[in-house]
Scaffold this motif. Structure first.
Motif, mmCIF file in Angstrom:
data_model
loop_
_atom_site.group_PDB
_atom_site.id
_atom_site.type_symbol
_atom_site.label_atom_id
_atom_site.label_comp_id
_atom_site.label_asym_id
_atom_site.label_seq_id
_atom_site.Cartn_x
_atom_site.Cartn_y
_atom_site.Cartn_z
ATOM 1 N N ARG A 1 2.352 1.804 -3.450
ATOM 2 C CA ARG A 1 1.323 2.296 -4.393
ATOM 3 C C ARG A 1 1.040 3.789 -4.202
ATOM 4 O O ARG A 1 0.717 4.494 -5.132
ATOM 5 C CB ARG A 1 0.033 1.506 -4.236
ATOM 6 N N ARG A 2 1.167 4.272 -2.956
ATOM 7 C CA ARG A 2 0.934 5.690 -2.687
ATOM 8 C C ARG A 2 2.040 6.587 -3.245
ATOM 9 O O ARG A 2 1.871 7.769 -3.394
ATOM 10 C CB ARG A 2 0.777 5.944 -1.196
ATOM 11 N N ASP A 29 0.828 -1.214 0.000
ATOM 12 C CA ASP A 29 0.000 0.000 0.000
ATOM 13 C C ASP A 29 0.858 1.259 0.000
ATOM 14 O O ASP A 29 0.566 2.234 -0.688
ATOM 15 C CB ASP A 29 -0.945 0.009 1.201
ATOM 16 N N GLY A 30 1.941 1.227 0.768
ATOM 17 C CA GLY A 30 2.854 2.376 0.815
ATOM 18 C C GLY A 30 3.522 2.624 -0.531
ATOM 19 O O GLY A 30 3.654 3.764 -0.972
#
Length: 117
Positions: free
Chosen positions: A115-116, A112-113
């Motif tokens: 992707r951000r 998730d990190g």
């Protein structure tokens, strides 16, 4: 000293900083290995990069952080750190060996990190 067009920083060849060596004497310096200075200053003649490493490492710092803060290639920093450890100016703590597989939750948080970004 040579300079790149439009660049204000000097170009210093890595082999000059490492005395021609391309590999560190130590094989236990990984990206996350922590290094810390034994004293606040060096009482012998060293290069400015090595003096800066000792200054940076007054608090524990990873090999990757030292490389990033000095804006030097990782292998160059490993050679300089290896020399400083062998001379007794720094101590290091290699990361513990990991045999456990990271949890799914941790892997998802890392993904998730990324992707951000």
């Amino acid at each position: 000293m040579e300079r790149y067009p439009g660049d204000d920083s000097p170009l210093v060849r890595p082999y000059l900083l490492t005395g021609g060596r391309s590999r560190p004497a130590r094989t236990d310096l990984e990206l996350i290995t922590l290094v810390v200075a034994v004293s606040e200053e060096i009482r012998e003649a060293v290069g400015p990069e090595q003096a800066e490493i000792v200054r940076l490492c007054q608090e524990p710092c990873s090999v990757a952080e030292v490389s990033a803060l000095l804006n030097l290639p990782l292998m160059v920093v490993k050679v300089l750190l290896s020399d400083l450890i062998d001379r007794g100016h720094l101590i290091h703590r290699p990361p513990p060996p990991t045999t456990a597989v990271p949890s799914r939750q941790l892997l998802q948080a890392v993904l998730d990190g990324i992707r951000r970004l």
